[in-house]
Design a protein around this motif. Structure first.
Motif, PDB file in Angstrom:
ATOM      1  N   TRP A  27       0.818  -1.204   0.000  1.00 54.44           N
ATOM      2  CA  TRP A  27       0.000   0.000   0.000  1.00 54.44           C
ATOM      3  C   TRP A  27       0.860   1.265   0.000  1.00 54.44           C
ATOM      4  N   LEU A  28       1.858   1.301   0.884  1.00 59.11           N
ATOM      5  CA  LEU A  28       2.734   2.477   0.924  1.00 59.11           C
ATOM      6  C   LEU A  28       3.512   2.645  -0.377  1.00 59.11           C
ATOM      7  N   THR A  29       4.033   1.556  -0.896  1.00 63.27           N
ATOM      8  CA  THR A  29       4.866   1.605  -2.096  1.00 63.27           C
ATOM      9  C   THR A  29       4.060   1.927  -3.348  1.00 63.27           C
ATOM     10  N   GLU A  30       2.906   1.299  -3.505  1.00 59.84           N
ATOM     11  CA  GLU A  30       2.157   1.422  -4.749  1.00 59.84           C
ATOM     12  C   GLU A  30       1.052   2.471  -4.724  1.00 59.84           C
ATOM     13  N   GLU A  31       0.364   2.609  -3.600  1.00 60.45           N
ATOM     14  CA  GLU A  31      -0.792   3.508  -3.559  1.00 60.45           C
ATOM     15  C   GLU A  31      -0.427   4.912  -3.066  1.00 60.45           C
ATOM     16  N   ILE A  32       0.379   4.998  -2.036  1.00 62.91           N
ATOM     17  CA  ILE A  32       0.691   6.295  -1.418  1.00 62.91           C
ATOM     18  C   ILE A  32       1.981   6.860  -1.972  1.00 62.91           C
ATOM     19  N   ASN A  33       3.054   6.137  -1.843  1.00 68.55           N
ATOM     20  CA  ASN A  33       4.395   6.499  -2.282  1.00 68.55           C
ATOM     21  C   ASN A  33       4.723   7.937  -1.940  1.00 68.55           C
ATOM     22  N   THR A  34       5.089   8.740  -2.913  1.00 63.43           N
ATOM     23  CA  THR A  34       5.486  10.128  -2.644  1.00 63.43           C
ATOM     24  C   THR A  34       4.481  11.124  -3.216  1.00 63.43           C
ATOM     25  N   HIS A  35       3.264  10.684  -3.502  1.00 59.74           N
ATOM     26  CA  HIS A  35       2.245  11.554  -4.080  1.00 59.74           C
ATOM     27  C   HIS A  35       1.772  12.567  -3.032  1.00 59.74           C
ATOM     28  N   PRO A  36       2.065  13.847  -3.213  1.00 62.41           N
ATOM     29  CA  PRO A  36       1.718  14.853  -2.202  1.00 62.41           C
ATOM     30  C   PRO A  36       0.227  14.908  -1.875  1.00 62.41           C
ATOM     31  N   GLU A  37      -0.635  14.802  -2.882  1.00 63.00           N
ATOM     32  CA  GLU A  37      -2.072  14.891  -2.617  1.00 63.00           C
ATOM     33  C   GLU A  37      -2.557  13.704  -1.790  1.00 63.00           C
ATOM     34  N   LYS A  38      -2.031  12.526  -2.052  1.00 68.03           N
ATOM     35  CA  LYS A  38      -2.429  11.345  -1.277  1.00 68.03           C
ATOM     36  C   LYS A  38      -1.883  11.414   0.150  1.00 68.03           C
ATOM     37  N   LEU A  39      -0.647  11.891   0.291  1.00 68.20           N
ATOM     38  CA  LEU A  39      -0.053  12.020   1.627  1.00 68.20           C
ATOM     39  C   LEU A  39      -0.788  13.074   2.447  1.00 68.20           C
ATOM     40  N   ASN A  40      -1.123  14.203   1.848  1.00 65.86           N
ATOM     41  CA  ASN A  40      -1.874  15.240   2.564  1.00 65.86           C
ATOM     42  C   ASN A  40      -3.242  14.724   2.990  1.00 65.86           C
ATOM     43  N   GLN A  41      -3.921  14.005   2.109  1.00 58.37           N
ATOM     44  CA  GLN A  41      -5.220  13.426   2.430  1.00 58.37           C
ATOM     45  C   GLN A  41      -5.096  12.416   3.569  1.00 58.37           C
ATOM     46  N   LEU A  42      -4.064  11.590   3.518  1.00 64.56           N
ATOM     47  CA  LEU A  42      -3.833  10.596   4.569  1.00 64.56           C
ATOM     48  C   LEU A  42      -3.572  11.263   5.909  1.00 64.56           C
ATOM     49  N   LEU A  43      -2.750  12.296   5.940  1.00 67.38           N
ATOM     50  CA  LEU A  43      -2.448  12.992   7.192  1.00 67.38           C
ATOM     51  C   LEU A  43      -3.688  13.676   7.758  1.00 67.38           C
ATOM     52  N   MET A  44      -4.559  14.188   6.911  1.00 70.23           N
ATOM     53  CA  MET A  44      -5.821  14.781   7.381  1.00 70.23           C
ATOM     54  C   MET A  44      -6.727  13.713   7.985  1.00 70.23           C
ATOM     55  N   ILE A  45      -6.778  12.554   7.347  1.00 66.26           N
ATOM     56  CA  ILE A  45      -7.605  11.452   7.851  1.00 66.26           C
ATOM     57  C   ILE A  45      -7.091  10.965   9.201  1.00 66.26           C
ATOM     58  N   ILE A  46      -5.783  10.903   9.356  1.00 66.08           N
ATOM     59  CA  ILE A  46      -5.190  10.488  10.633  1.00 66.08           C
ATOM     60  C   ILE A  46      -5.614  11.448  11.735  1.00 66.08           C
ATOM     61  N   ALA A  47      -5.551  12.747  11.462  1.00 66.50           N
ATOM     62  CA  ALA A  47      -5.958  13.744  12.452  1.00 66.50           C
ATOM     63  C   ALA A  47      -7.443  13.616  12.788  1.00 66.50           C
ATOM     64  N   GLN A  48      -8.279  13.359  11.787  1.00 62.57           N
ATOM     65  CA  GLN A  48      -9.720  13.206  12.010  1.00 62.57           C
ATOM     66  C   GLN A  48     -10.024  11.959  12.830  1.00 62.57           C
ATOM     67  N   ALA A  49      -9.342  10.879  12.540  1.00 65.01           N
ATOM     68  CA  ALA A  49      -9.611   9.611  13.229  1.00 65.01           C
ATOM     69  C   ALA A  49      -9.280   9.699  14.709  1.00 65.01           C
ATOM     70  N   LYS A  50      -8.324  10.510  15.051  1.00 65.19           N
ATOM     71  CA  LYS A  50      -7.923  10.649  16.459  1.00 65.19           C
ATOM     72  C   LYS A  50      -9.053  11.222  17.296  1.00 65.19           C
ATOM     73  N   THR A  67      -9.159   1.510   6.277  1.00 59.47           N
ATOM     74  CA  THR A  67     -10.229   1.847   7.203  1.00 59.47           C
ATOM     75  C   THR A  67      -9.544   2.223   8.511  1.00 59.47           C
ATOM     76  N   LEU A  68      -9.713   3.470   8.915  1.00 58.93           N
ATOM     77  CA  LEU A  68      -9.003   3.994  10.077  1.00 58.93           C
ATOM     78  C   LEU A  68      -9.986   4.445  11.141  1.00 58.93           C
ATOM     79  N   SER A  69      -9.739   4.015  12.363  1.00 59.87           N
ATOM     80  CA  SER A  69     -10.522   4.463  13.515  1.00 59.87           C
ATOM     81  C   SER A  69      -9.539   4.956  14.565  1.00 59.87           C
TER      82      SER A  69
END
Length: 127
Positions: A27-50, A67-69
């Motif tokens: 997942w990290l290698t193929e889906e997320i990797n270094t794509h800024p938009e995907k990384l920014n979206q992921l970091l926002m989701i992490i903050a929301q899930a907390k 799926t993040l909780s």
């Protein structure tokens, strides 16, 4: 969770995990990797899930869904959600879906540490 990050001169940034957690590496290698938009979206989701208590947030990828909780992170290959009738056409060939390596789970804190380590490794700054 044991993992190793590698910068390959041919394939770029890669994440390697033990067999039970191999889907995280894929997942990290193929889906997320270094794509800024995907990384920014992921970091926002992490903050929301907390801040959530019971609800879950999903990040649908091309091949893997996160799926993040506030308790855990679950990765599932999207092929697991295909209807049985999709696979029925292969019934005569005696083919079956091998579900090994198509799901992985870890705790929320471990997941956050993983993503922070990945961002540090690829030198990504939250935008």
């Amino acid at each position: 969770m044991e993992y190793q990050f590698v910068r390959d001169p041919i394939f770029g940034f890669r994440a390697k995990f033990n067999d039970e957690q191999a889907l995280f590496g894929r997942w990290l290698t193929e889906e997320i990797n270094t794509h800024p938009e995907k990384l920014n979206q992921l970091l926002m989701i992490i903050a929301q899930a907390k801040t959530l208590q019971q609800d879950e947030i999903q990040l649908l990828g091309q091949e893997v869904t996160l799926t993040l909780s506030s308790a855990e992170a679950l990765l599932e290959a999207n092929v697991l959600h295909h209807q049985d009738d999709d696979l029925s056409q292969y019934q005569d060939d005696a083919l079956m879906l091998d579900e090994d390596g198509l799901m992985a789970v870890c705790g929320y804190e471990d997941f956050v540490a993983l993503i922070q380590a990945w961002c540090e490794f690829i030198r990504f700054k939250y935008q």
